[in-house]
Design an enzyme around this catalytic site. Sequence first.
Site, PDB file in Angstrom:
ATOM      1  N   GLU A 160      65.725  78.239   8.902  1.00  0.00           N
ATOM      2  CA  GLU A 160      66.571  79.097   8.151  1.00  0.00           C
ATOM      3  C   GLU A 160      67.446  78.148   7.186  1.00  0.00           C
ATOM      4  O   GLU A 160      68.369  78.671   6.506  1.00  0.00           O
ATOM      5  CB  GLU A 160      67.820  79.291   9.204  1.00  0.00           C
ATOM      6  CG  GLU A 160      67.258  80.541  10.249  1.00  0.00           C
ATOM      7  CD  GLU A 160      68.339  81.034  10.828  1.00  0.00           C
ATOM      8  OE1 GLU A 160      69.058  82.210  10.635  1.00  0.00           O
ATOM      9  OE2 GLU A 160      69.010  80.216  12.006  1.00  0.00           O
ATOM     10  N   SER A 203      72.767  83.480  23.495  1.00  0.00           N
ATOM     11  CA  SER A 203      73.418  84.484  22.614  1.00  0.00           C
ATOM     12  C   SER A 203      72.535  85.604  22.878  1.00  0.00           C
ATOM     13  O   SER A 203      71.487  85.439  22.769  1.00  0.00           O
ATOM     14  CB  SER A 203      73.648  84.208  21.155  1.00  0.00           C
ATOM     15  OG  SER A 203      74.336  82.920  21.134  1.00  0.00           O
ATOM     16  N   GLN A 213      67.549  82.893  22.440  1.00  0.00           N
ATOM     17  CA  GLN A 213      66.743  81.332  22.526  1.00  0.00           C
ATOM     18  C   GLN A 213      67.505  80.587  23.650  1.00  0.00           C
ATOM     19  O   GLN A 213      68.613  80.500  24.066  1.00  0.00           O
ATOM     20  CB  GLN A 213      67.690  80.612  21.323  1.00  0.00           C
ATOM     21  CG  GLN A 213      67.398  79.305  21.116  1.00  0.00           C
ATOM     22  CD  GLN A 213      68.014  78.848  19.951  1.00  0.00           C
ATOM     23  OE1 GLN A 213      67.929  79.286  18.770  1.00  0.00           O
ATOM     24  NE2 GLN A 213      68.518  77.620  19.830  1.00  0.00           N
ATOM     25  N   GLY A 214      66.576  80.413  24.414  1.00  0.00           N
ATOM     26  CA  GLY A 214      66.610  79.718  25.795  1.00  0.00           C
ATOM     27  C   GLY A 214      66.697  78.259  25.972  1.00  0.00           C
ATOM     28  O   GLY A 214      65.398  77.743  26.256  1.00  0.00           O
ATOM     29  N   TYR A 215      67.654  77.549  25.219  1.00  0.00           N
ATOM     30  CA  TYR A 215      67.304  76.175  25.229  1.00  0.00           C
ATOM     31  C   TYR A 215      68.392  75.459  26.168  1.00  0.00           C
ATOM     32  O   TYR A 215      67.880  74.912  27.084  1.00  0.00           O
ATOM     33  CB  TYR A 215      67.536  75.538  24.022  1.00  0.00           C
ATOM     34  CG  TYR A 215      66.651  75.946  22.790  1.00  0.00           C
ATOM     35  CD1 TYR A 215      65.328  76.496  22.902  1.00  0.00           C
ATOM     36  CD2 TYR A 215      66.860  75.324  21.472  1.00  0.00           C
ATOM     37  CE1 TYR A 215      64.552  76.621  21.895  1.00  0.00           C
ATOM     38  CE2 TYR A 215      65.881  75.501  20.294  1.00  0.00           C
ATOM     39  CZ  TYR A 215      64.749  76.246  20.573  1.00  0.00           C
ATOM     40  OH  TYR A 215      63.812  76.187  19.574  1.00  0.00           O
ATOM     41  N   SER A 216      69.736  75.703  25.946  1.00  0.00           N
ATOM     42  CA  SER A 216      70.541  75.136  26.569  1.00  0.00           C
ATOM     43  C   SER A 216      70.720  75.421  27.991  1.00  0.00           C
ATOM     44  O   SER A 216      70.518  76.567  28.615  1.00  0.00           O
ATOM     45  CB  SER A 216      72.050  75.369  26.253  1.00  0.00           C
ATOM     46  OG  SER A 216      72.107  75.183  24.691  1.00  0.00           O
ATOM     47  N   GLU A 237      80.267  66.093  16.776  1.00  0.00           N
ATOM     48  CA  GLU A 237      79.951  64.630  17.218  1.00  0.00           C
ATOM     49  C   GLU A 237      78.479  64.484  16.805  1.00  0.00           C
ATOM     50  O   GLU A 237      78.011  63.462  16.523  1.00  0.00           O
ATOM     51  CB  GLU A 237      80.452  64.502  18.700  1.00  0.00           C
ATOM     52  CG  GLU A 237      81.944  64.451  18.840  1.00  0.00           C
ATOM     53  CD  GLU A 237      82.537  65.738  18.901  1.00  0.00           C
ATOM     54  OE1 GLU A 237      81.817  66.789  18.849  1.00  0.00           O
ATOM     55  OE2 GLU A 237      83.779  66.050  19.011  1.00  0.00           O
TER      56      GLU A 237
HETATM   57  C1  LIG Z   1      78.722  80.688  20.457  1.00  0.00           C
HETATM   58  C2  LIG Z   1      77.877  79.946  21.025  1.00  0.00           C
HETATM   59  C3  LIG Z   1      76.587  80.394  21.021  1.00  0.00           C
HETATM   60  C4  LIG Z   1      75.322  79.543  21.439  1.00  0.00           C
HETATM   61  N1  LIG Z   1      74.125  80.064  21.439  1.00  0.00           N
HETATM   62  C5  LIG Z   1      73.191  79.489  22.033  1.00  0.00           C
HETATM   63  C6  LIG Z   1      71.883  80.216  22.349  1.00  0.00           C
HETATM   64  O1  LIG Z   1      71.792  81.225  21.941  1.00  0.00           O
HETATM   65  N2  LIG Z   1      70.985  79.696  23.058  1.00  0.00           N
HETATM   66  C7  LIG Z   1      71.107  78.338  23.349  1.00  0.00           C
HETATM   67  O2  LIG Z   1      70.078  77.481  23.772  1.00  0.00           O
HETATM   68  N3  LIG Z   1      72.173  77.552  23.213  1.00  0.00           N
HETATM   69  C8  LIG Z   1      73.268  78.202  22.644  1.00  0.00           C
HETATM   70  N4  LIG Z   1      74.721  77.469  22.381  1.00  0.00           N
HETATM   71  C9  LIG Z   1      74.653  76.287  23.148  1.00  0.00           C
HETATM   72  C10 LIG Z   1      74.862  75.037  22.307  1.00  0.00           C
HETATM   73  O3  LIG Z   1      73.674  74.786  21.518  1.00  0.00           O
HETATM   74  C11 LIG Z   1      75.766  73.941  23.034  1.00  0.00           C
HETATM   75  O4  LIG Z   1      76.895  74.398  23.495  1.00  0.00           O
HETATM   76  C12 LIG Z   1      75.678  72.787  22.126  1.00  0.00           C
HETATM   77  O5  LIG Z   1      74.435  72.193  21.859  1.00  0.00           O
HETATM   78  C13 LIG Z   1      76.325  71.668  22.896  1.00  0.00           C
HETATM   79  O6  LIG Z   1      75.958  71.623  24.031  1.00  0.00           O
HETATM   80  P1  LIG Z   1      76.855  71.575  25.692  1.00  0.00           P
HETATM   81  O7  LIG Z   1      77.784  72.781  25.232  1.00  0.00           O
HETATM   82  O8  LIG Z   1      76.136  71.550  26.682  1.00  0.00           O
HETATM   83  O9  LIG Z   1      77.798  70.137  25.293  1.00  0.00           O
HETATM   84  P2  LIG Z   1      77.600  68.848  25.699  1.00  0.00           P
HETATM   85  O10 LIG Z   1      76.541  68.199  25.064  1.00  0.00           O
HETATM   86  O11 LIG Z   1      77.704  68.716  27.154  1.00  0.00           O
HETATM   87  O12 LIG Z   1      78.780  67.797  25.030  1.00  0.00           O
HETATM   88  C14 LIG Z   1      79.985  67.872  25.352  1.00  0.00           C
HETATM   89  C15 LIG Z   1      81.007  67.152  24.434  1.00  0.00           C
HETATM   90  O13 LIG Z   1      80.268  65.763  24.419  1.00  0.00           O
HETATM   91  C16 LIG Z   1      80.031  65.302  23.171  1.00  0.00           C
HETATM   92  N5  LIG Z   1      78.835  64.638  23.163  1.00  0.00           N
HETATM   93  C17 LIG Z   1      77.702  64.820  23.777  1.00  0.00           C
HETATM   94  N6  LIG Z   1      76.682  64.024  23.408  1.00  0.00           N
HETATM   95  C18 LIG Z   1      77.344  63.204  22.575  1.00  0.00           C
HETATM   96  C19 LIG Z   1      76.649  61.938  22.042  1.00  0.00           C
HETATM   97  N7  LIG Z   1      75.423  61.562  22.180  1.00  0.00           N
HETATM   98  N8  LIG Z   1      77.506  61.380  20.971  1.00  0.00           N
HETATM   99  C20 LIG Z   1      78.838  62.031  20.787  1.00  0.00           C
HETATM  100  N9  LIG Z   1      79.395  62.972  21.404  1.00  0.00           N
HETATM  101  C21 LIG Z   1      78.638  63.443  22.495  1.00  0.00           C
HETATM  102  C22 LIG Z   1      79.819  66.773  22.484  1.00  0.00           C
HETATM  103  O14 LIG Z   1      80.089  66.694  20.967  1.00  0.00           O
HETATM  104  C23 LIG Z   1      80.971  67.501  23.012  1.00  0.00           C
HETATM  105  O15 LIG Z   1      82.164  67.334  22.381  1.00  0.00           O
HETATM  106  C24 LIG Z   1      75.634  78.426  22.186  1.00  0.00           C
HETATM  107  C25 LIG Z   1      76.986  77.631  22.022  1.00  0.00           C
HETATM  108  C26 LIG Z   1      77.948  78.447  21.414  1.00  0.00           C
HETATM  109  C27 LIG Z   1      79.440  78.005  21.366  1.00  0.00           C
END
Ligand SMILES: Cc1cc2nc3c(=O)[nH]c(=O)nc-3n(C[C@H](O)[C@H](O)[C@H](O)COP(=O)(O)OP(=O)(O)OC[C@H]3O[C@@H](n4cnc5c(N)ncnc54)[C@H](O)[C@@H]3O)c2cc1C
Length: 395
Positions: free
Chosen positions: A247, A164, A129-132, A379
């Site tokens: 899901e 992932s 899944q290529g989102y982040s 959060e």
């Molecule tokens: C094990 C694992 C597998 C993953 N697999 C995939 C995958 O297959 N494909 C994919 O696309 N992504 C994947 N992800 C990514 C995951 O979706 C993101 O890590 C998640 O959405 C958080 O984004 P970020 O890491 O950029 O953190 P950020 O969005 O930068 O957040 C950083 C911190 O700020 C807080 N924050 C941000 N915005 C707000 C707000 N509006 N209000 C309050 N707090 C806030 C967050 O809660 C966090 O604590 C995976 C992550 C993990 C850990």
Amino acid sequence: MTVPDFTEREDESFRLGLRGWLESAYAAFASAWPGGADPRSLDYRRAWEDTLCGHGWSGLGWPKVHGGRDLPLSRQAIFHEEHARCGAPLGVNLIGHGILAPTLLHFGTEAQKRRLLPGILSNRDVWCQGYSEPGAGSDLASVRTRAAPASGGYCLNGHKIWTSFADRAQWCFVLARTDPQAPKHKGLSFLLVDMRSPGVRVEPIRQITGEAEFCEVFFEDVFVPEEGLLGERNQGWKIAMAAASFERGTYFIPRLVRFAQELRQVRELSLRADAHGHVPASSAAVRHRWARLAADSHVLALKSQRALSGAMRGDPPGPEGSSTKIHWSEAHQRLLELSLQLLGEDACLADGATDVRAADLTHAYLWSRAETILAGTSEIQRNIIAEQMLGLPKA
Ligand SMILES: Cc1cc2nc3c(=O)[nH]c(=O)nc-3n(C[C@H](O)[C@H](O)[C@H](O)COP(=O)(O)OP(=O)(O)OC[C@H]3O[C@@H](n4cnc5c(N)ncnc54)[C@H](O)[C@@H]3O)c2cc1C
């Protein structure tokens, strides 16, 4: 999907037949694995998933015309419960089976379904899944990966992260910007990208567990043919939101079965005397923590049952899923923190060869750090609850 009206007795006999098959098939698989069962290894997980698919345990809810079994959600739930119960690990194509396949069945053209579903059914094609992106996680609509029009398709450029299983995947569904002028939610498209295309580069990222389950993915002038567009151009946000809901009803089932199994292990650990004859369960604080976790386990099972009933009735997904996500991920971290304290130094010294249970719990403890982040951080889930359940003003 036709929904056959199974009686409770028929469901029970389905459950028992499946349980018997899973127990013997998984025991045979595990004992034949060179060096012994290794549920933490991705190769092992993939091979077991292949075995399941080879025996027809995939496409459970898909229509028969696409090779599926057309089983109602209640029976899919029984499968997920029994699969976790027999101790087998989750596979590596969870995203293909759990997210992409139902999305393709809902939004895909007949040609896309015929081309892509067989590879998921047989488990030949793993999906990621290529989102982040480095600048788009919680704020997903900010993705900057760009899909510019090119003759017969799109030219894809961008950088995804935390993807992932990307280093094992044959395919990736990518959220990419196709209209940079439109408001950010409206200019995105949902593209099905062949990871073997020229210009795709994957760099694994090592996690705290020592494994590299997720990766960075770079797209450098990758050509995506027109048939790789799912749904309409610039409708990617709508599809991504729908994909996240497919899901619902079954996602937590294996996780909660595992929670209950780990809870039993923690109970056994708390009743075990240490080298000085001290039994941890004689401490009221330990008993209190265990009792709270037992209550969590029970309440989470009820929440999961409620989500399943809602999905079976066809209710639209609501913010309750956020409450279950926070509750499960945070309780799971507390459970594994307690297990580590009870294990003491065994947590550092154990490996799969010396003490399987200690090694599994330690690995689960390390992995659980990710559970409050993935699929929407705690959060963000709290924001959803605040806005959609409590009616508080938008953050
Ligand atoms: C094990 C694992 C597998 C993953 N697999 C995939 C995958 O297959 N494909 C994919 O696309 N992504 C994947 N992800 C990514 C995951 O979706 C993101 O890590 C998640 O959405 C958080 O984004 P970020 O890491 O950029 O953190 P950020 O969005 O930068 O957040 C950083 C911190 O700020 C807080 N924050 C941000 N915005 C707000 C707000 N509006 N209000 C309050 N707090 C806030 C967050 O809660 C966090 O604590 C995976 C992550 C993990 C850990």
